[in-house]
Write a protein that holds these residues in place. Sequence first.
Motif, PDB file in Angstrom:
ATOM      1  N   ARG A  54      38.445 -45.377 -10.125  1.00  0.00           N
ATOM      2  CA  ARG A  54      38.916 -45.567 -11.499  1.00  0.00           C
ATOM      3  C   ARG A  54      38.400 -46.913 -11.994  1.00  0.00           C
ATOM      4  O   ARG A  54      38.291 -47.864 -11.221  1.00  0.00           O
ATOM      5  CB  ARG A  54      40.441 -45.562 -11.568  1.00  0.00           C
ATOM      6  N   LEU A  55      38.060 -46.988 -13.252  1.00  0.00           N
ATOM      7  CA  LEU A  55      37.625 -48.254 -13.841  1.00  0.00           C
ATOM      8  C   LEU A  55      38.856 -49.100 -14.126  1.00  0.00           C
ATOM      9  O   LEU A  55      39.593 -48.843 -15.082  1.00  0.00           O
ATOM     10  CB  LEU A  55      36.842 -48.008 -15.132  1.00  0.00           C
ATOM     11  N   THR A  56      39.106 -50.045 -13.266  1.00  0.00           N
ATOM     12  CA  THR A  56      40.218 -50.977 -13.421  1.00  0.00           C
ATOM     13  C   THR A  56      39.655 -52.387 -13.266  1.00  0.00           C
ATOM     14  O   THR A  56      38.520 -52.581 -12.824  1.00  0.00           O
ATOM     15  CB  THR A  56      41.305 -50.750 -12.355  1.00  0.00           C
ATOM     16  N   ARG A  57      40.443 -53.378 -13.591  1.00  0.00           N
ATOM     17  CA  ARG A  57      40.008 -54.764 -13.433  1.00  0.00           C
ATOM     18  C   ARG A  57      39.639 -55.034 -11.973  1.00  0.00           C
ATOM     19  O   ARG A  57      38.627 -55.655 -11.675  1.00  0.00           O
ATOM     20  CB  ARG A  57      41.116 -55.713 -13.913  1.00  0.00           C
TER      21      ARG A  57
ATOM     22  N   LEU B 193      33.522 -41.424 -18.832  1.00  0.00           N
ATOM     23  CA  LEU B 193      34.586 -41.936 -19.701  1.00  0.00           C
ATOM     24  C   LEU B 193      35.322 -40.785 -20.373  1.00  0.00           C
ATOM     25  O   LEU B 193      34.699 -39.794 -20.771  1.00  0.00           O
ATOM     26  CB  LEU B 193      33.993 -42.856 -20.775  1.00  0.00           C
ATOM     27  N   GLU B 194      36.630 -40.942 -20.517  1.00  0.00           N
ATOM     28  CA  GLU B 194      37.474 -39.948 -21.188  1.00  0.00           C
ATOM     29  C   GLU B 194      38.094 -40.586 -22.417  1.00  0.00           C
ATOM     30  O   GLU B 194      38.422 -41.766 -22.398  1.00  0.00           O
ATOM     31  CB  GLU B 194      38.617 -39.506 -20.250  1.00  0.00           C
TER      32      GLU B 194
ATOM     33  N   ARG C 145      33.754 -47.463 -26.141  1.00  0.00           N
ATOM     34  CA  ARG C 145      35.183 -47.716 -25.938  1.00  0.00           C
ATOM     35  C   ARG C 145      35.835 -46.389 -25.593  1.00  0.00           C
ATOM     36  O   ARG C 145      35.546 -45.367 -26.221  1.00  0.00           O
ATOM     37  CB  ARG C 145      35.824 -48.299 -27.191  1.00  0.00           C
ATOM     38  N   ALA C 146      36.718 -46.432 -24.603  1.00  0.00           N
ATOM     39  CA  ALA C 146      37.365 -45.202 -24.141  1.00  0.00           C
ATOM     40  C   ALA C 146      38.752 -45.511 -23.602  1.00  0.00           C
ATOM     41  O   ALA C 146      39.056 -46.658 -23.242  1.00  0.00           O
ATOM     42  CB  ALA C 146      36.522 -44.532 -23.076  1.00  0.00           C
ATOM     43  N   ALA C 147      39.567 -44.456 -23.523  1.00  0.00           N
ATOM     44  CA  ALA C 147      40.922 -44.613 -22.996  1.00  0.00           C
ATOM     45  C   ALA C 147      40.914 -44.842 -21.488  1.00  0.00           C
ATOM     46  O   ALA C 147      41.738 -45.576 -20.950  1.00  0.00           O
ATOM     47  CB  ALA C 147      41.748 -43.375 -23.329  1.00  0.00           C
ATOM     48  N   GLY C 148      39.984 -44.224 -20.775  1.00  0.00           N
ATOM     49  CA  GLY C 148      39.926 -44.366 -19.324  1.00  0.00           C
ATOM     50  C   GLY C 148      38.602 -43.884 -18.794  1.00  0.00           C
ATOM     51  O   GLY C 148      37.776 -43.328 -19.528  1.00  0.00           O
ATOM     52  N   GLY C 149      38.405 -44.089 -17.518  1.00  0.00           N
ATOM     53  CA  GLY C 149      37.157 -43.633 -16.916  1.00  0.00           C
ATOM     54  C   GLY C 149      37.103 -43.942 -15.435  1.00  0.00           C
ATOM     55  O   GLY C 149      38.014 -44.533 -14.861  1.00  0.00           O
ATOM     56  N   GLU C 150      36.001 -43.511 -14.836  1.00  0.00           N
ATOM     57  CA  GLU C 150      35.768 -43.771 -13.426  1.00  0.00           C
ATOM     58  C   GLU C 150      34.278 -43.967 -13.215  1.00  0.00           C
ATOM     59  O   GLU C 150      33.465 -43.648 -14.082  1.00  0.00           O
ATOM     60  CB  GLU C 150      36.296 -42.639 -12.555  1.00  0.00           C
ATOM     61  N   TYR C 151      33.936 -44.549 -12.059  1.00  0.00           N
ATOM     62  CA  TYR C 151      32.524 -44.755 -11.763  1.00  0.00           C
ATOM     63  C   TYR C 151      32.238 -44.403 -10.315  1.00  0.00           C
ATOM     64  O   TYR C 151      33.125 -44.357  -9.476  1.00  0.00           O
ATOM     65  CB  TYR C 151      32.094 -46.197 -12.051  1.00  0.00           C
ATOM     66  N   CYS C 152      30.952 -44.165 -10.060  1.00  0.00           N
ATOM     67  CA  CYS C 152      30.476 -43.940  -8.708  1.00  0.00           C
ATOM     68  C   CYS C 152      29.135 -44.640  -8.587  1.00  0.00           C
ATOM     69  O   CYS C 152      28.276 -44.501  -9.453  1.00  0.00           O
ATOM     70  CB  CYS C 152      30.311 -42.453  -8.413  1.00  0.00           C
TER      71      CYS C 152
END
Length: 194
Positions: free
Chosen positions: A6-9, A67-68, A103-110
């Motif tokens: 998850r894309l978090t700090r 991104l979602e 800009r997005a509400a949430g997302g993830e990366y690999c």
Amino acid sequence: MPPFCRLTRQTVDDLVPDYDLATATVRRLRVERAGTRLTAFLQLLAPRRYAVDESPPERPPPLKVALEGVTDAVFDLSDTRGAALDPGVGGIEISLGSGGRLRAAGGEYCLDDRSWHLSAAGRRPPAGALTPSPRPAPARRTADDSRPPDTWVPTPVLPPPSCTRHAGAPLGALHRPCRSCPGARPVPGFLGSG
């Protein structure tokens, strides 16, 4: 290769020391409608900041971002160098080049990097991993040892090995190793034994 994160700090802070996002280049960008919302897929080529033995050197590994709930998408096709990931409380902002942004509400990366295990994040044990505790040095028996003999155990006692066979191996292959290994025994219930 690391799993999807998850894309978090915290995950971005783990990524930045190992990959130079300021010189990353945009390889792919796709924004799609998903029902009443927008989603985006971004692929960056992010150069490594750690040493890797590669001959010849490979291209930088791709950083894939999904991104979602995209609310803003601006991108200049002639300005594809440089990126910054900024996950905040209200969502995620990704700067692309000098004026692009997502800009997005949430997302993830690999990160698709075969050498990730050499990075600082790849060498760090995962959160909650067990760390080995130091073992005491084994007791050594000396000639002037005054302890009675029954208080000293030189090594732990291991159970004798058991025999198993691969499903395609002939039955005779099971019995030969058992006879050649002293103390070996067939697994109870396996092929009608024990």
